[in-house]
Scaffold this motif. Structure first.
Motif, PDB file in Angstrom:
ATOM      1  N   GLU A 128       0.814  -1.198   0.000  1.00 33.43           N
ATOM      2  CA  GLU A 128       0.000   0.000   0.000  1.00 33.43           C
ATOM      3  C   GLU A 128       0.861   1.267   0.000  1.00 33.43           C
ATOM      4  O   GLU A 128       2.013   1.268   0.464  1.00 33.43           O
ATOM      5  CB  GLU A 128      -0.925   0.008   1.230  1.00 33.43           C
ATOM      6  N   GLN A 129       0.289   2.350  -0.469  1.00 27.78           N
ATOM      7  CA  GLN A 129       0.976   3.630  -0.514  1.00 27.78           C
ATOM      8  C   GLN A 129       1.063   4.236   0.879  1.00 27.78           C
ATOM      9  O   GLN A 129       0.147   4.134   1.679  1.00 27.78           O
ATOM     10  CB  GLN A 129       0.221   4.578  -1.449  1.00 27.78           C
ATOM     11  N   ASN A 130       2.209   4.868   1.162  1.00 32.28           N
ATOM     12  CA  ASN A 130       2.323   5.658   2.383  1.00 32.28           C
ATOM     13  C   ASN A 130       2.961   7.004   2.054  1.00 32.28           C
ATOM     14  O   ASN A 130       3.038   7.394   0.890  1.00 32.28           O
ATOM     15  CB  ASN A 130       3.088   4.899   3.478  1.00 32.28           C
ATOM     16  N   PHE A 131       3.433   7.731   3.057  1.00 34.86           N
ATOM     17  CA  PHE A 131       3.917   9.102   2.831  1.00 34.86           C
ATOM     18  C   PHE A 131       5.052   9.145   1.818  1.00 34.86           C
ATOM     19  O   PHE A 131       5.176  10.079   1.035  1.00 34.86           O
ATOM     20  CB  PHE A 131       4.369   9.707   4.177  1.00 34.86           C
ATOM     21  N   PHE A 132       5.918   8.117   1.816  1.00 36.03           N
ATOM     22  CA  PHE A 132       7.082   8.120   0.932  1.00 36.03           C
ATOM     23  C   PHE A 132       6.985   7.114  -0.211  1.00 36.03           C
ATOM     24  O   PHE A 132       7.566   7.324  -1.276  1.00 36.03           O
ATOM     25  CB  PHE A 132       8.359   7.793   1.734  1.00 36.03           C
TER      26      PHE A 132
END
Length: 546
Positions: A517-521
């Motif tokens: 999943e996508q996160n801040f970076f």
């Protein structure tokens, strides 16, 4: 049973010979009559004396044969006097029918032990759980999982009565012995990701496209003396550059004769945390490590040098308390005193310090219980914990909590352990205090609240064939200060089919779909992988934890 048969076979000739000679003497020497009996001649007396002498020599020879057979059996089986309990850490492939048996007077331990995924038909019956009937009714579900696959009669060696072809190589005799076995685990892998080593979280998982040799295990176990037994597992693996690495996976000794159902262990060993962590890769139901185990307990599992005590409670069902302490240092103490890669962990410069006191050790409690729901169903549930300091700050702490559940059904009309259904699941929560690093500078201190689980179902639908499906999910708390790949939330779906041609080998085909999943970076990533795994064993391990 073999001893009884041999003794009977040895004594019967003595009895038969004695009866025959007695009958012969009786028939040749009728009761004396009053006055007309003929006096025995000197030749008759000499003949009778020779017959008695011959009979005496025959009896002595047979008695000596019985003694020799008893001595040989005692030396081979180490029965009665050694008081050794069953091996707690054997292989899932080979049976342990020739392992030493515990002394009749030794306190019974609940054998949550899987004698094999495949075992010989000559394997002895499992010990009953405390409070259970020693003679279960026919078709009842055994607390110990003696087999998923039972070997056919053709696997029995012709070199000895009932000897298994997977009998370990044994060195020594009497009250001291040592078994040696070798397990080779290999895989052919394809993945849509070129960096498969960043997708797979276990150090023994397939790490590259193509061929992998990540777990070649040399196992030793044996009786040290009447009070201790020893175990060691040395693992050889080839990295992606085909360089050989060697690790002492486990090497420990444990007691065999403490009172009150107590047992102590000391050395290098896997922590008794959950279901999967204490086991070796060749016993796993899938080709790779579940995500939550690899990301919370580490790629090598939570293990280290330490000591452990366990107590089997005097209850009508199996109930055991385990408490251990380990150094928790290095990569095998992943969430604890781990200096990280190149001195960095979660983007913090680690302190890599010596232990300051008891607070820097890892403390690992576990409590597990098992009972039968019916003659064909059993359940084992446990809770675990791991508490200690970590290396991201001077006073940073880590807490990991775990809960696990195992359910198994096996048909009362099963053939060789089939059909069966097994469901296993584990849940973990980690509270990780990430400090400001060794120099107390940026990034700021954070406390991560991470959790994850896996759940898997195995269906043994035909003798030698097992199908499995597993779902994994790990939630990592988002951070604005780290782009570490290990802090990316992700899930995985796996499906496999395993074939056990015999008790010596297995072949497994597995498909994985990973979604990061996508996160801040980090951005979203979807990966598909296929593994073909094969394994062989020389010799045999003892019984693994059920």
């Amino acid at each position: 049973m073999n001893k009884i048969i041999l003794v009977v076979l040895a004594v019967l000739p003595v009895t038969a010979v004695s009866a025959q000679e007695a009958a012969a003497v009786a028939s040749s020497s009728p009761a004396p009559t009053a006055s007309n009996a003929t006096p025995a001649t000197a030749a008759d007396v000499e003949t009778l004396r020779q017959q008695v002498q011959s009979l005496t020599e025959t009896v002595k020879a047979l008695q000596q044969q019985v003694k020799d057979q008893q001595a040989a059996l005692e030396k081979a089986n180490l029965t009665g006097e050694s008081g050794l309990p069953p091996n707690p850490e054997p292989s899932p492939i080979a049976g342990t029918e020739n392992s030493p048996s515990p002394a009749p007077g030794a306190p019974s331990r609940f054998p949550t032990e899987d004698t094999s995924v495949v075992t010989s038909t000559t394997a002895p019956a499992a010990s009953p759980a405390p409070g259970a009937s020693p003679s279960p009714s026919p078709g009842s579900f055994p607390i110990t999982d003696t087999t998923v696959v039972t070997s056919a009669p053709e696997t029995i060696s012709s070199t000895g009565a009932g000897a298994s072809l997977t009998q370990p190589i044994t060195i020594g005799g009497g009250k001291n012995y040592m078994n040696i076995s070798l397990d080779g685990l290999f895989a052919l892998a394809y993945s849509s990701a070129r960096d498969l080593d960043h997708i797979e979280v276990g150090d023994h998982d397939p790490q590259q496209r193509g061929f992998n040799a990540r777990n070649i295990e040399l196992a030793f176990d044996g009786a040290v003396d009447p009070y201790f037994e020893g175990f060691a597992n040395i693992v050889f693996k080839l990295d992606n550059d085909n360089e050989t690495e060697v690790e002492v996976e486990e090497a420990f000794m444990q007691t065999t004769s403490l009172p009150f159902n107590l047992q102590l262990k000391g050395g290098q060993f896997f922590a008794a945390f959950g279901r999967l962590n204490p086991t070796h890769p060749h016993t796993w139901d899938f080709a790779d490590t579940p995500l939550v185990n690899g990301l919370f307990l580490g790629p090598d599992g939570l293990r280290g040098v330490g000591a452990q005590g366990s107590w089997t409670l005097p209850l009508p069902w199996y109930s055991q308390l385990i408490f251990a302490s380990q150094n928790g240092r290095g990569s095998t103490g992943f969430s604890f005193r781990n200096p990280g890669e190149d001195g960095m962990f979660f983007d913090r410069i680690t302190t890599d310090r010596e232990a300051r006191g008891l607070q820097d050790f890892v403390w690992i409690p576990r409590f597990e219980n098992s009972f039968n729901l019916s003659d064909t169903q059993t359940v084992l549930a446990g809770v675990s914990g791991a508490f200690g300091s970590n290396e991201t700050g001077a006073n940073s702490r880590t807490q990991i909590y775990g809960a696990d559940l195992l359910y198994k059904w096996k048909s009362s009309h099963a053939e060789g352990g089939f059909p069966f259904v097994k469901w296993q699941t584990e849940f973990m929560y980690r509270r990780f205090e990430a400090g400001r690093g060794a120099d107390e500078s940026f990034p700021v201190a954070e406390t991560f609240h991470d959790w994850g689980l896996y759940s898997q179902v195995l269906w043994g639908f035909k003798k030698g064939w097992v199908a499995g499906i597993r779902g994994d999910y790990v939630h990592m708390q988002d951070s604005m200060f780290t782009d570490d790949l290990d802090r990316q939330p992700r899930w995985r779906l796996s499906a496999n089919l395993t074939w056990y041609p015999t008790e010596f080998s297995k072949i497994r085909l597995q498909y994985n779909q990973d979604f990061l999943e996508q996160n801040f970076f980090l951005s979203t990533q979807q990966v598909e992988s296929i593994f073909l795994q094969w394994e062989f064993i020389l010799g045999s391990h003892g019984a693994h934890k059920f």
